[in-house]
Design an enzyme around this catalytic site. Structure first.
Site, PDB file in Angstrom:
ATOM      1  CB  SER A  45      -0.962   0.003   1.186  1.00  0.00           C
ATOM      2  OG  SER A  45      -0.265  -0.080   2.413  1.00  0.00           O
ATOM      3  CD  GLU A  46       0.286   3.897   2.297  1.00  0.00           C
ATOM      4  OE1 GLU A  46      -0.774   4.490   2.043  1.00  0.00           O
ATOM      5  OE2 GLU A  46       0.363   2.981   3.130  1.00  0.00           O
ATOM      6  CB  THR A  47       7.352   1.918  -1.001  1.00  0.00           C
ATOM      7  OG1 THR A  47       6.819   0.622  -1.313  1.00  0.00           O
ATOM      8  CG2 THR A  47       8.869   1.828  -0.909  1.00  0.00           C
ATOM      9  CG  HIS A  76       1.044   1.779   7.178  1.00  0.00           C
ATOM     10  ND1 HIS A  76       0.617   2.149   5.921  1.00  0.00           N
ATOM     11  CD2 HIS A  76       1.883   0.725   7.002  1.00  0.00           C
ATOM     12  CE1 HIS A  76       1.174   1.356   5.021  1.00  0.00           C
ATOM     13  NE2 HIS A  76       1.951   0.480   5.641  1.00  0.00           N
TER      14      HIS A  76
END
Length: 299
Positions: A45-47, A76
């Site tokens: 979902s995110e990096t 997060h």
């Protein structure tokens, strides 16, 4: 050349739960296109891409990418990266508890971390922006249809649907029962008309099945599906809490369980400081665990 990376599970104290996050440790020399390509490769979902801070007194600068776009802020990634930075400080002999600032596109963010194990810790950060309204909420009928629910499933205890943002905008949908929360699903054909685009919808209910948890939640969005733990949505949710719960003056911590329905149980800690009936400060906190380490080999 190679670049080291770490994978963490965030908003959980055990591996293979919570929301996974990739952090590329040394991102100097990477441009936005290169970061976006790496984020697509990880397909989480995110990096996060760690860079030297613009101000020498701050710990690091973060750029946060979803597989298809860059974000100015996300919860997060902030918690997970703060835990990782705290672990790195502990390994360097600088102590198990740290307070520092990091830079994100949304602004400077103050963090506090505490190491709890060799690969685990807890972090809390102060919201760089307090939540504010983000436009008109969808109609009950439109909201229910887009979520595959009935209008009677929407609303409880004076909570109507609303839209708030504290860096990223969300529609906030109060769901009457835990059973209805579990039934909700995305109808992509009705979503744009109901929400005015592919905005994420944070569904929440007071029914939790756990007395230590104030709310159960889910976050749904076309193109993404479901997210197991969404700190920026919890930050926006603080606006709804203030508007519809009206907490008394003082400090409050609300534990929000998310990701249960998708087998990635998570707990987000939303902290509120209220004075004179107004929100003066808010925090997002949670645990994180390092689950993998590796190297990217880039031509």
């Amino acid at each position: 050349m190679s670049r080291l990376y770490v994978i963490l599970d965030v908003f959980t104290d055990r591996s293979l739960a919570g929301n996974p996050l990739a952090v590329v440790l040394d991102s100097s020399g990477l441009d936005a296109a290169g970061m976006q390509a790496i984020a697509r490769q990880f397909n989480l979902s995110e990096t996060v891409f760690l860079l030297p801070a613009d101000d020498d007194g701050r710990k690091a600068r973060l750029r946060i990418f979803m597989p298809h776009k860059e974000l100015p802020f996300a919860g997060h990634p902030t918690v997970g990266t703060a835990v990782l930075l705290g672990l790195m400080e502990a390994v360097a002999g600088k102590g198990r508890e740290q307070a520092f600032e990091i830079e994100e596109t949304v602004g400077v963010i103050a963090c506090e971390t505490k190491v709890s194990g060799k690969r685990s810790g807890h972090a809390r950060f102060t919201l760089p922006r307090l939540p504010k309204t983000a436009g008109a909420a969808p109609s009950v009928a439109g909201l229910a249809a887009a979520l595959g629910l009935e209008p009677a499933d929407i609303g409880f205890d004076g909570h109507p649907a609303s839209r708030y943002e504290a860096g990223n905008p969300f529609c906030l949908a109060p769901i009457k029962t835990l059973e209805a929360l579990g039934r909700a699903k995305i109808d992509s054909s009705l979503w744009p008309a109901a929400f005015g685009g592919d905005i994420g919808c944070f569904l929440y209910t007071r029914e939790t099945g756990d007395p230590s948890v104030a709310f159960r939640a889910r976050m749904l969005e076309p193109g993404i599906g479901e997210d197991p733990a969404t700190g920026s949505a919890a930050a926006a949710f603080a606006g709804a809490v203030m508007a519809f719960e009206r907490p008394e003056d003082g400090d409050h911590v609300l534990r929000i369980a998310q990701g249960v329905e998708m087998g990635r149980p998570s707990v987000i800690e939303l902290g509120l400081t209220v004075a004179g009936g107004a929100l003066v400060s808010a925090t997002i906190g949670g645990s994180a665990v390092v689950t993998a380490e590796g190297a990217l080999f880039l031509n």
